[in-house]
Scaffold this active site. Structure first.
Site, PDB file in Angstrom:
ATOM      1  N   SER A 304     -92.063  87.904 -86.316  1.00 31.37           N
ATOM      2  CA  SER A 304     -91.146  89.038 -86.438  1.00 31.37           C
ATOM      3  C   SER A 304     -90.538  89.155 -87.822  1.00 31.37           C
ATOM      4  O   SER A 304     -90.282  88.148 -88.493  1.00 31.37           O
ATOM      5  CB  SER A 304     -90.004  88.890 -85.419  1.00 31.37           C
ATOM      6  OG  SER A 304     -90.500  88.872 -84.094  1.00 31.37           O
ATOM      7  N   HIS A 380     -84.902  90.235 -79.342  1.00 28.06           N
ATOM      8  CA  HIS A 380     -85.664  89.143 -78.732  1.00 28.06           C
ATOM      9  C   HIS A 380     -84.767  88.105 -78.061  1.00 28.06           C
ATOM     10  O   HIS A 380     -85.074  87.640 -76.952  1.00 28.06           O
ATOM     11  CB  HIS A 380     -86.554  88.477 -79.782  1.00 28.06           C
ATOM     12  CG  HIS A 380     -87.704  89.334 -80.218  1.00 28.06           C
ATOM     13  ND1 HIS A 380     -88.718  89.699 -79.358  1.00 28.06           N
ATOM     14  CD2 HIS A 380     -88.002  89.902 -81.416  1.00 28.06           C
ATOM     15  CE1 HIS A 380     -89.598  90.460 -80.007  1.00 28.06           C
ATOM     16  NE2 HIS A 380     -89.177  90.594 -81.250  1.00 28.06           N
TER      17      HIS A 380
END
Length: 473
Positions: A304, A380
């Protein structure tokens, strides 16, 4: 999609008949031509006929679509000023509730408190392509510089309705591959928001190989428009850098050889649906589907971006943070040279100072609401993932260097721990992280500078590698 096409054709037929009924005759046609949007909206709210209601909704949306920027702003003002709650009815319902706490009184209060524009938007949604046009309407609202109370109230109505209309139960998950129709693939190229897709050949490299997957959520009223999509790499280990995933010369493997599924790009496609969360459902659904198809998969991780880190670090530097030794602040001036990643010595110095700061950014820094400061981290970690590894110079692209000084992060989705991780963040504000990341927070910059720095760096690298089972594929 035959069913969607049939429904659209049916709506259009009803609309055409409704227009004939509504605007037939010279007097009606002349009156309709003179009616402004406010009048048409009032007519729509008072309409009882289905065909005439759909025709009115279509007429309003057609006229709205022809407005310029100033006209659209005026229309939003009209929606706020003329289609709020009926205040007389609301006062009466409130007075009644003070003396009558019955269920009927609660229902009456709820109905009176609802702004009239919510029902107006519901009726506009009946028009052909009404949902898509209302999504574009909110997109235009969000693009407005107006942040007044009226703006907030109108956006709250859109958000409330879209939250119901785009409920997970209405969404369908569809795989995207090289055989997907070109008009959808074009949108994947257009909407990719994390790692730009330069063209068709690059898209083919992301979709066609056996060790690549892509999935998207669709809604039946936006049949050919993806709402959100995720790109997945199937690998033998957890990648540290985006080049490990996207490198044209990388080693390709068969899907059944993979042990790890890497979610390396999640892109929201519709600006008008900003704030309506789909990504959390998407990841969980994709994990479930991949586990069924490929039982050999053991790890589900992300690679990410860290879009807020460089901005946060710039503030730390600008304020002369007292928790940082002067030598560390001096080292960070290397970031001002755009060529610093190409110098091995400069990169090593920056890494030594940057990684403990990254740990602080993720583990201790909070927004005023007590949430993690990084937007991707909020997503997340809020979904129950664990902050597993911080990767120095994981992305050397100009965009990543500007936004994150090249940092990338692995978040680990371990299914048995998702609920506990989510609750730790939601209830206690605790970010669940791996021992490797926690150890970064406790590193002493000055102690490592004064001696044994290279040895400490090697030990740290060994700890992270042992945690995730190696780096490159």
């Amino acid at each position: 999609m035959p069913e969607a096409s049939f429904f659209t054709d049916m709506l259009q037929s009803i609309t055409d008949h409704g227009r004939q009924l509504l605007f037939s005759g010279a007097r009606n046609t002349q009156a309709a031509a003179k009616a402004d949007l406010l009048t048409l909206c009032e007519m729509l709210l008072s309409s009882r006929g289905e065909a005439s209601g759909i025709a009115l909704a279509a007429e309003i949306l057609d006229r709205w679509g022809a407005l310029d920027g100033e006209g659209a702003q005026n229309f939003f003002h009209v929606l706020h000023e003329n289609f709020g709650p009926d205040t007389v009815r609301l006062d009466r319902a409130m007075e009644n509730y003070r003396t009558d706490k019955s269920a009927a009184a609660v229902i009456a209060l709820h109905q009176a408190a609802e702004p009239r524009r919510q029902e107006l938007l519901r009726r506009l949604n009946h028009a052909p392509n009404g949902t898509a046009r209302l999504v574009r309407m909110r997109q235009q609202l969000l693009a407005s510089k107006d942040q007044s109370e009226a703006y907030q109230a109108l956006d709250a109505d859109f958000t409330h309705l879209f939250g119901s209309w785009f409920n997970r139960g209405f969404l369908t998950l569809r795989p995207i591959d090289w055989s997907t129709p070109a008009y959808i693939l074009e949108k994947i190229i257009k909407y990719e928001a994390v790692h730009e897709i330069a063209g068709w050949e690059e898209l083919r490299r992301r979709l066609a190989p056996a060790d690549r997957r892509c999935f998207a959520f669709f809604h039946p009223r936006l049949a050919d428009e993806p709402l959100v999509f995720v790109e997945v790499a199937l690998t033998r280990s957890v990648p540290k850098a985006i080049a490990d995933v996207l490198d044209e010369g990388r080693e390709q493997i068969n899907a059944d050889e993979a042990t790890t599924a890497v979610f390396y790009s999640i892109s929201n496609c519709q600006d008008g649906l900003r704030g309506i969360s789909f990504g959390n459902f998407l990841i969980k659904q994709v994990v479930e589907d991949l586990r069924k198809d490929l039982p050999g998969l053991k790890n589900f991780v992300t690679l990410s971006p860290v879009p807020g880190f460089a901005r946060w670090l710039a503030k730390v530097r600008a304020t002369g943070d007292r928790s940082l030794p002067g030598a560390a602040l001096e080292t960070l001036t290397m970031l001002d040279d755009p060529n610093w990643p190409g110098s091995e010595s400069s990169a090593a110095e920056v890494e030594r100072v940057l990684l403990p700061l990254a740990a602080r950014y993720f583990l201790t820094e909070r927004t005023p609401e007590g949430r993690p400061v990084d937007p991707v981290a909020r997503f997340h970690l809020g979904n129950g993932a664990r902050l597993e590894r911080v990767n120095f110079l994981g992305d050397r692209s100009p965009k990543a260097l500007q936004q994150a000084n090249g940092l990338m992060v692995n978040y680990l989705y371990k299914l048995d721990d998702i609920v506990a991780n989510h609750e730790a963040l939601a209830q206690r504000g605790e970010v669940i992280a791996s021992p490797a990341v926690k150890s970064m927070l406790n590193q002493n910059d000055e102690g490592r500078r004064s001696g044994n720095g290279q040895q400490g760096s090697r030990a740290f690298a060994q700890l992270m590698n042992s945690t995730l089972g190696g780096g490159r594929k």
